[in-house]
Design an enzyme around this catalytic site. Structure first.
Site, mmCIF file in Angstrom:
data_model
loop_
_atom_site.group_PDB
_atom_site.id
_atom_site.type_symbol
_atom_site.label_atom_id
_atom_site.label_comp_id
_atom_site.label_asym_id
_atom_site.label_seq_id
_atom_site.Cartn_x
_atom_site.Cartn_y
_atom_site.Cartn_z
ATOM 1 N N GLN A 185 -33.352 11.427 16.665
ATOM 2 C CA GLN A 185 -33.319 11.195 18.105
ATOM 3 C C GLN A 185 -32.671 9.855 18.423
ATOM 4 O O GLN A 185 -32.851 8.880 17.707
ATOM 5 C CB GLN A 185 -34.759 11.215 18.620
ATOM 6 C CG GLN A 185 -34.895 11.237 20.114
ATOM 7 C CD GLN A 185 -36.356 11.447 20.511
ATOM 8 O OE1 GLN A 185 -37.080 12.159 19.839
ATOM 9 N NE2 GLN A 185 -36.762 10.831 21.594
ATOM 10 N N LEU A 236 -36.340 13.808 13.266
ATOM 11 C CA LEU A 236 -36.024 15.087 13.903
ATOM 12 C C LEU A 236 -34.988 15.860 13.100
ATOM 13 O O LEU A 236 -35.049 17.090 12.991
ATOM 14 C CB LEU A 236 -35.511 14.850 15.323
ATOM 15 C CG LEU A 236 -34.969 16.071 16.075
ATOM 16 C CD1 LEU A 236 -36.078 17.070 16.358
ATOM 17 C CD2 LEU A 236 -34.283 15.639 17.372
ATOM 18 N N GLN A 265 -45.206 14.028 8.607
ATOM 19 C CA GLN A 265 -44.033 13.261 9.042
ATOM 20 C C GLN A 265 -44.262 12.584 10.388
ATOM 21 O O GLN A 265 -43.761 11.497 10.657
ATOM 22 C CB GLN A 265 -42.816 14.187 9.131
ATOM 23 C CG GLN A 265 -41.486 13.469 9.315
ATOM 24 C CD GLN A 265 -40.589 14.181 10.303
ATOM 25 O OE1 GLN A 265 -40.996 14.453 11.430
ATOM 26 N NE2 GLN A 265 -39.379 14.474 9.890
ATOM 27 N N HIS A 324 -44.089 7.973 14.316
ATOM 28 C CA HIS A 324 -44.290 7.808 12.876
ATOM 29 C C HIS A 324 -45.365 6.764 12.575
ATOM 30 O O HIS A 324 -45.184 5.866 11.758
ATOM 31 C CB HIS A 324 -42.972 7.455 12.180
ATOM 32 C CG HIS A 324 -41.934 8.523 12.348
ATOM 33 N ND1 HIS A 324 -42.103 9.798 11.855
ATOM 34 C CD2 HIS A 324 -40.730 8.529 12.987
ATOM 35 C CE1 HIS A 324 -41.052 10.537 12.183
ATOM 36 N NE2 HIS A 324 -40.223 9.799 12.875
#
Length: 315
Positions: free
Chosen positions: A10, A92, A247, A196
């Site tokens: 992203q 992503l 993740q 994250h």
């Protein structure tokens, strides 16, 4: 020649990305239509309409839009006979890698990234922040922020570059500490979520529930896993759904996965999608002589074919 497809995360999205593919290839238009149906969104309008730029930059819309366009570009490469032996993606982009490897279907990749984007956006609105840290080693960053609560390393991008994440005020405090420790540059990122990090535990849990309805296929080629920083080979037995859930709350070990991928004797890395972010990471991680081409237009595919022909002619 041995090719690897690598996909950005992203932040590289832009209005009009992939427009020439959609306007010139029937399969691309069909794929975008399928993606809209899978996500329940009008992706063509979000991507191509300048008036939708603010929405395109929102996580819940960015993720399915960027996933669909990158996979359309990857399909165009494959239709030219350019097939990868390995693939990886940053955050992503791992969903594009999994689809390229045959683990996810195109429709599931778009649908799940739509859900993922919404969950990540809603999980911690306006309380988080992220910052890129340049000029310090990974262990120096980890050591400097270890006593700062709710601040974590989000991404290991390449040597001398990492991203920290967490609560906004804690990230601000960490930036001051890291500058004092000798960071060459500290850049706050235009991001409102503590991506994250364990602060997204609730989003991770809900993503796991959504993944229950997704079919996981055996991989046809090797792909990079962000949570382990390793390449997963077709014969390896891994829990793909668990990796995708983890993740959300774990560090992205992209630098490590590039090092592992480089052991596969890749002749040409093809960055598929807008921008050249991953190309920069590859050069800093594997050396300036690494062979890389970015594909974001139809014209770029012609450049790849020209490189292949040149190599074949000189073989």
């Amino acid at each position: 020649m041995r090719f690897a497809f690598v996909f950005p995360g992203q932040g590289v999205q832009k209005t009009g990305m992939g427009k020439d593919f959609v306007e010139n290839y029937d399969f691309a238009k069909e794929m975008l239509d399928k993606a809209s149906k899978a996500s329940g969104l009008d992706l063509y309008d979000l991507i191509m309409n300048e008036e939708q730029k603010d929405k395109l930059d929102r996580t819940m819309y960015t993720q399915p839009c960027l996933t669909a366009i990158c996979l359309i570009m990857a399909e165009a490469l494959k239709r030219e006979g350019i097939e990868p032996v390995a693939t990886s993606g940053l955050s992503l982009g791992e969903y594009c890698a999994l689809t390229t490897a045959g683990v996810l279907s195109f429709e599931d990749a778009v649908r799940i990234t739509s859900i993922r984007g919404k969950l990540m956006e809603e999980a911690a609105p306006d309380i988080g922040g992220m910052a890129a840290i340049l000029g310090l080693e990974d262990d120096e960053i980890s050591e400097a922020i270890k006593d700062i609560d709710d601040c974590y390393v989000a991404n290991y991008n390449c040597p001398g570059q990492a991203v920290i994440t967490g609560l906004k005020e804690q990230v601000d405090k960490a930036c001051e500490v890291l500058q004092a420790k000798g960071a060459r540059k500290v850049m706050k990122l235009n991001c409102s979520g503590p991506f994250h990090s364990p602060l997204l535990n609730e989003a991770a849990k809900k993503l796991g529930e959504a993944l229950n309805d997704v079919t996981i296929n055996d991989a046809a080629i090797s792909y990079g896993a962000n949570v382990t920083g390793t390449m997963i080979n077709p014969e390896d037995k891994v829990d793909v759904k668990k990796n995708l859930v983890d993740q959300i709350v774990s560090s992205v070990k992209y630098k490590q996965s590039l090092v592992d991928m480089n052991k596969m004797d890749i002749d040409l890395f093809i960055e598929v999608g807008p921008g050249k972010t991953i190309s920069g990471f590859i050069r800093k991680t594997l050396g300036m002589d690494a062979a890389i081409i970015n594909v974001s237009t139809i014209e770029d595919i012609d450049k790849v074919k020209a490189v292949i022909n040149e190599v074949m002619n000189n073989a």
